[in-house]
Motif scaffolding. Structure first.
Motif, PDB file in Angstrom:
ATOM      1  N   ALA A  14       0.878  -1.331  -0.040  1.00 31.68           N
ATOM      2  CA  ALA A  14       0.035  -0.049  -0.082  1.00 31.68           C
ATOM      3  C   ALA A  14       0.835   1.173   0.047  1.00 31.68           C
ATOM      4  CB  ALA A  14      -0.878   0.204   1.159  1.00 31.68           C
ATOM      5  N   SER A  16       0.834   5.511   0.631  1.00 30.92           N
ATOM      6  CA  SER A  16       0.253   6.728   1.325  1.00 30.92           C
ATOM      7  C   SER A  16      -0.045   8.014   0.328  1.00 30.92           C
ATOM      8  CB  SER A  16       1.021   7.476   2.691  1.00 30.92           C
ATOM      9  OG  SER A  16       0.229   8.697   2.872  1.00 30.92           O
ATOM     10  N   SER A  17      -1.355   8.249   0.012  1.00 32.85           N
ATOM     11  CA  SER A  17      -1.475   9.094  -1.214  1.00 32.85           C
ATOM     12  C   SER A  17      -1.443  10.548  -0.582  1.00 32.85           C
ATOM     13  CB  SER A  17      -3.080   8.978  -1.451  1.00 32.85           C
ATOM     14  OG  SER A  17      -3.788   9.389  -0.089  1.00 32.85           O
ATOM     15  N   ARG A  29      -3.941  11.491  -7.470  1.00 32.60           N
ATOM     16  CA  ARG A  29      -2.884  10.592  -6.748  1.00 32.60           C
ATOM     17  C   ARG A  29      -3.238   9.416  -6.218  1.00 32.60           C
ATOM     18  NH1 ARG A  29      -1.725  14.622  -1.622  1.00 32.60           N
ATOM     19  NH2 ARG A  29      -2.027  16.434  -2.637  1.00 32.60           N
ATOM     20  N   ILE A  30      -4.515   9.156  -5.972  1.00 36.91           N
ATOM     21  CA  ILE A  30      -5.134   7.935  -5.652  1.00 36.91           C
ATOM     22  C   ILE A  30      -5.140   7.025  -6.674  1.00 36.91           C
ATOM     23  CG2 ILE A  30      -7.155   6.742  -4.740  1.00 36.91           C
ATOM     24  CD1 ILE A  30      -7.670   9.247  -2.813  1.00 36.91           C
ATOM     25  N   ILE A  33      -1.841   5.836  -7.762  1.00 37.63           N
ATOM     26  CA  ILE A  33      -1.305   4.824  -6.865  1.00 37.63           C
ATOM     27  C   ILE A  33      -2.006   3.537  -7.206  1.00 37.63           C
ATOM     28  CG2 ILE A  33      -1.178   3.880  -4.535  1.00 37.63           C
ATOM     29  CD1 ILE A  33      -0.736   6.908  -3.845  1.00 37.63           C
ATOM     30  N   SER A  34      -3.267   3.425  -7.475  1.00 40.30           N
ATOM     31  CA  SER A  34      -4.020   2.332  -7.786  1.00 40.30           C
ATOM     32  C   SER A  34      -3.918   1.622  -9.103  1.00 40.30           C
ATOM     33  CB  SER A  34      -5.573   2.564  -7.511  1.00 40.30           C
ATOM     34  OG  SER A  34      -6.458   1.482  -7.816  1.00 40.30           O
ATOM     35  N   GLU A  39      -2.550  -0.879  -3.158  1.00 36.49           N
ATOM     36  CA  GLU A  39      -3.699  -0.142  -2.220  1.00 36.49           C
ATOM     37  C   GLU A  39      -3.342   1.366  -1.830  1.00 36.49           C
ATOM     38  OE1 GLU A  39      -4.903  -2.798   0.913  1.00 36.49           O
ATOM     39  OE2 GLU A  39      -5.456  -4.465  -0.586  1.00 36.49           O
ATOM     40  N   VAL A  40      -4.211   2.045  -1.111  1.00 40.19           N
ATOM     41  CA  VAL A  40      -3.948   3.440  -1.029  1.00 40.19           C
ATOM     42  C   VAL A  40      -4.610   3.696   0.548  1.00 40.19           C
ATOM     43  CG1 VAL A  40      -4.634   5.586  -1.559  1.00 40.19           C
ATOM     44  CG2 VAL A  40      -4.657   3.682  -3.389  1.00 40.19           C
ATOM     45  N   GLU A  41      -3.420   4.501   1.240  1.00 41.58           N
ATOM     46  CA  GLU A  41      -3.739   4.989   2.485  1.00 41.58           C
ATOM     47  C   GLU A  41      -3.960   6.559   2.333  1.00 41.58           C
ATOM     48  OE1 GLU A  41      -0.721   6.577   5.783  1.00 41.58           O
ATOM     49  OE2 GLU A  41      -0.373   4.515   5.591  1.00 41.58           O
ATOM     50  N   VAL A  61     -10.416   0.887  -6.775  1.00 43.48           N
ATOM     51  CA  VAL A  61      -9.491   1.477  -5.720  1.00 43.48           C
ATOM     52  C   VAL A  61      -9.673   0.807  -4.331  1.00 43.48           C
ATOM     53  CG1 VAL A  61      -8.488   3.501  -4.359  1.00 43.48           C
ATOM     54  CG2 VAL A  61      -9.076   3.686  -6.706  1.00 43.48           C
ATOM     55  N   PHE A  63      -8.754   0.879  -0.789  1.00 40.58           N
ATOM     56  CA  PHE A  63      -8.249   1.494   0.563  1.00 40.58           C
ATOM     57  C   PHE A  63      -7.586   0.679   1.720  1.00 40.58           C
ATOM     58  CE2 PHE A  63     -10.973   4.638  -1.600  1.00 40.58           C
ATOM     59  CZ  PHE A  63     -10.376   5.723  -1.872  1.00 40.58           C
TER      60      PHE A  63
END
Length: 269
Positions: A14, A16-17, A29-30, A33-34, A39-41, A61, A63
């Motif tokens: 994961a 961090s966004s 950003r999210i 990243i995805s 995964e996204v924090e 996405v 999270f």
């Protein structure tokens, strides 16, 4: 994410966004990243457009974690009630976004990561109050079907004045409550600054770990930019049987996409 990376990495990765692709709006950003297979924090959910995040979830996405309170602290009854009230408000947001882990700290932090109310020393009564508060938090997590995770911080560089900051302190509290709905968010960047001996720390903490977060020291950038041998840590974690989430909570030393590639490479032992 390449097929090779997906099949050989034993962890869920994961990012961090809040710390990469900073030239983009947070929703972009999210999405970026995805799209790269992570995964996204997110951090403080009150600063985000939850409808927009829910739409991103509908796009696919995933999270991984978010802040699980809005204010309050562990160490006194008034602060504990405030923290619980914020945690109760956080739970429906986490449920809507499908977020399994809600992050806690020893006390409320301001926008610079500093404690809203610094604590010079932690007393016995403060420990007992913190333990009771976390037991209440765990009960909330059980009712809601989520896990709260208590994160260790460092007081030497980033978070002076935060009580219950060390990994040892957080682990002691989590272990004492002993609930599957209260786990340790083991941040190895903070632990390196405050305690070191990371592989042994992982070994001791592993039964109570909910997630592991990483960044290199000094500088808080991606693995490979500092003194921590993250490939060695990754091999040790794999040998211990850890298959959970490893989250990159780090700034990019250069291009964000290159930083994420270095993170993936370090944790694909």
């Amino acid at each position: 994410m390449s097929t090779d990376a997906a099949t050989t990495c034993p962890f869920t990765l994961a990012v961090s966004s809040e710390m990469v692709f900073l030239d983009l709006p947070v929703t972009e950003r999210i999405r970026r990243i995805s799209d790269l297979g992570f995964e996204v924090e997110i951090w403080d959910w009150t600063r985000h457009d939850i409808d927009a995040l829910a739409a991103l979830r509908d796009e696919g996405v995933v999270f991984s974690s978010m802040t699980g309170y809005t204010s309050g602290r562990l160490s006194d009854p008034e602060g504990a009630d405030e923290l619980l009230a914020g945690a109760e408000k956080s739970v429906p947001v986490a449920q809507r976004l499908g977020i399994p882990r809600l992050n806690l700290h020893g006390t409320g932090l301001d926008s610079d990561g500093l404690p809203v109310r610094p604590e010079v020393a932690v007393t016995g009564p403060m420990w007992l109050t913190a333990r009771h508060t976390l037991a209440r938090v765990a009960e909330l997590g059980e009712r809601a079907g989520v896990t709260f995770v208590l994160e260790n911080l460092n007081t030497a560089v980033d978070h002076p004045g935060v009580p219950f900051a060390t990994a040892a302190d957080c682990l002691a509290l989590v272990r004492d409550v002993d609930s599957p709905h209260l786990r340790l968010m083991l941040d190895l960047y903070h632990a390196q600054i405050g305690e070191g001996n990371l592989i042994e720390l992982c070994r001791q903490a592993l039964p109570w770990v909910g997630e592991i977060q990483v960044a290199d020291v000094p500088g808080r950038c991606e693995p490979g930019t500092g003194e921590i041998s993250y490939p060695a840590v990754a091999r040790a974690l794999a040998a211990m049987g850890y298959t959970g989430t490893v989250g990159l909570e780090a700034f990019a030393s250069g291009a964000s996409e290159a930083a994420l590639a270095r993170f993936r490479e370090a944790f694909t032992p």
